[in-house]
Motif scaffolding. Structure first.
Motif, PDB file in Angstrom:
ATOM      1  N   TYR A   1       0.950  -1.198  -0.076  1.00  0.00           N
ATOM      2  CA  TYR A   1      -0.117   0.070  -0.095  1.00  0.00           C
ATOM      3  C   TYR A   1       0.961   1.364   0.104  1.00  0.00           C
ATOM      4  N   ALA A   2       2.033   1.082   0.414  1.00  0.00           N
ATOM      5  CA  ALA A   2       2.874   2.404   0.399  1.00  0.00           C
ATOM      6  C   ALA A   2       3.465   2.642  -0.773  1.00  0.00           C
TER       7      ALA A   2
ATOM      8  N   VAL B 195      -2.296  -4.210  -7.875  1.00  0.00           N
ATOM      9  CA  VAL B 195      -2.229  -3.276  -6.581  1.00  0.00           C
ATOM     10  C   VAL B 195      -2.475  -4.655  -5.602  1.00  0.00           C
ATOM     11  N   PRO B 196      -2.037  -4.393  -4.448  1.00  0.00           N
ATOM     12  CA  PRO B 196      -2.067  -5.544  -3.334  1.00  0.00           C
ATOM     13  C   PRO B 196      -3.552  -5.373  -2.832  1.00  0.00           C
ATOM     14  N   ASN B 197      -4.047  -6.508  -2.279  1.00  0.00           N
ATOM     15  CA  ASN B 197      -5.338  -6.825  -1.425  1.00  0.00           C
ATOM     16  C   ASN B 197      -4.866  -5.869  -0.054  1.00  0.00           C
ATOM     17  N   THR B 198      -5.851  -4.761   0.295  1.00  0.00           N
ATOM     18  CA  THR B 198      -5.376  -4.397   1.575  1.00  0.00           C
ATOM     19  C   THR B 198      -6.888  -3.664   2.156  1.00  0.00           C
TER      20      THR B 198
ATOM     21  N   PRO C  27       0.574  -8.062   0.703  1.00  0.00           N
ATOM     22  CA  PRO C  27       1.995  -7.689   0.587  1.00  0.00           C
ATOM     23  C   PRO C  27       2.962  -8.818   1.151  1.00  0.00           C
ATOM     24  N   MET C  28       2.502  -9.467   2.247  1.00  0.00           N
ATOM     25  CA  MET C  28       3.065 -10.557   2.680  1.00  0.00           C
ATOM     26  C   MET C  28       3.351 -11.630   1.962  1.00  0.00           C
TER      27      MET C  28
ATOM     28  N   PRO D 141      -4.157   4.807   7.991  1.00  0.00           N
ATOM     29  CA  PRO D 141      -2.934   5.028   7.145  1.00  0.00           C
ATOM     30  C   PRO D 141      -2.018   5.703   7.480  1.00  0.00           C
ATOM     31  N   ASP D 142      -2.160   6.747   8.450  1.00  0.00           N
ATOM     32  CA  ASP D 142      -1.320   7.604   8.937  1.00  0.00           C
ATOM     33  C   ASP D 142       0.055   7.330   9.037  1.00  0.00           C
TER      34      ASP D 142
END
Length: 295
Positions: free
Chosen positions: A44-45, A60-63, A80-81, A269-270
């Motif tokens: 996500y970053a 894009v990743p699942n998030t 991401p993992m 997300p901050d």
């Protein structure tokens, strides 16, 4: 018979014409190449960076985080993992990006699919800015990169002004682990870097480690005045763990941070384990926690 001067003039004109058309062709090919970039972001970053730079993505990743509107219908390639090499290969990427902390997650399946990811270093705010600048240059998004970095620079300047000539508070940074307690984040962690930029003193430092094993005795001895609790994964579970531990373990009640109610929860997300495009906002929040009441 032509004069040498006239011949030389004709040669110069021909060379200029060739140079102009050559430059046009080269720029056209470069623009064409950029237009056909097929980029996959596995974290996500990286998605946030791509969004700031207005880059198209094909994966894009699942998030659980809110996906930017421009990527709403883009192919999901797994967590991401544990990203799927097969799904990534199916979108025919020209570049696949992850982060250095997840390098070990890309194993044999990626080699079998002939996928070679690029690992971005996002361990600190300056690392993030370097990545933004580099990708801005690579994908012809220089103005977007400058604007993104300028926002971060302004946040850094504001934090420095707030902390100027004031005594640095002692700060303890914890990273919660679902079902497994927590780790202590050192000065080499991303949140540790935010503490440093905000003018705080991390009570646990290391020469090269981002996270170290907790020690009740060491924490009690450090007497932290501010405690930051990073709830990176499964925040609901981690928050409950933290709250339970802080109630049942008597040494927590003896720390100045708990006694003065200066314990703060850091959520996505901050905040994250690696730097992201919320860095300016995150730094502003940490700055205000460390120096409340100042402008």
């Amino acid at each position: 018979m032509k004069s040498p001067r006239r011949t030389a003039l004709i040669v110069v004109i021909v060379l200029l014409i060739v140079g102009v058309f050559g430059g046009y062709f080269a720029n056209h090919q470069l623009a064409k190449q950029r237009h056909h970039q097929r980029i996959v972001a596995t974290t996500y970053a990286v998605v946030q960076i791509a969004d700031k730079l207005k880059l198209p993505l094909v994966g894009v990743p699942n998030t659980a985080n809110k996906m930017p509107a421009r990527y709403k219908n883009v192919t999901k390639i797994g967590s991401p993992m544990n990203p799927s090499a097969e799904k990534i290969a199916s979108v025919k990427p020209t570049a696949v990006y992850s982060v250095t902390t997840l390098k070990d997650q890309f194993g044999k399946s990626f080699k079998q699919q002939h996928i070679k990811p690029y690992f971005l270093n996002l361990q600190s705010v300056s690392d993030l800015q370097h990545v933004v600048t580099t990708m801005g240059n690579q994908y012809d998004r220089k103005s977007e990169a400058r604007a993104a970095n300028q926002e971060i620079n302004q946040a850094i300047s504001k934090a420095k002004q707030r902390a100027n000539h004031r005594q640095k508070p002692r700060v303890l940074v914890l990273m919660g682990l679902p079902g497994a307690g927590y780790m202590i984040a050192t000065n080499h962690s991303y949140v540790g870097n935010l503490v440093e930029l905000a003018g705080g003193k991390n009570v646990f430092t290391s020469k090269n480690q981002e996270y170290i094993q907790p020690s009740d005795e060491a924490i009690q001895k450090a007497q932290p005045q501010v405690i930051l609790r990073l709830e990176h994964a499964m925040p609901a579970m981690v928050t409950e763990q933290f709250n339970s531990d802080f109630k049942t373990q008597s040494f927590w009640r003896q720390t100045p941070a708990v006694q003065s109610k200066r314990v703060y929860d850091l959520r996505e997300p901050d905040f994250d384990a690696t730097a992201n495009m919320h860095a300016a906002k995150a730094l502003g929040e940490v700055s205000q926690w460390l120096y409340p009441g100042s402008q």
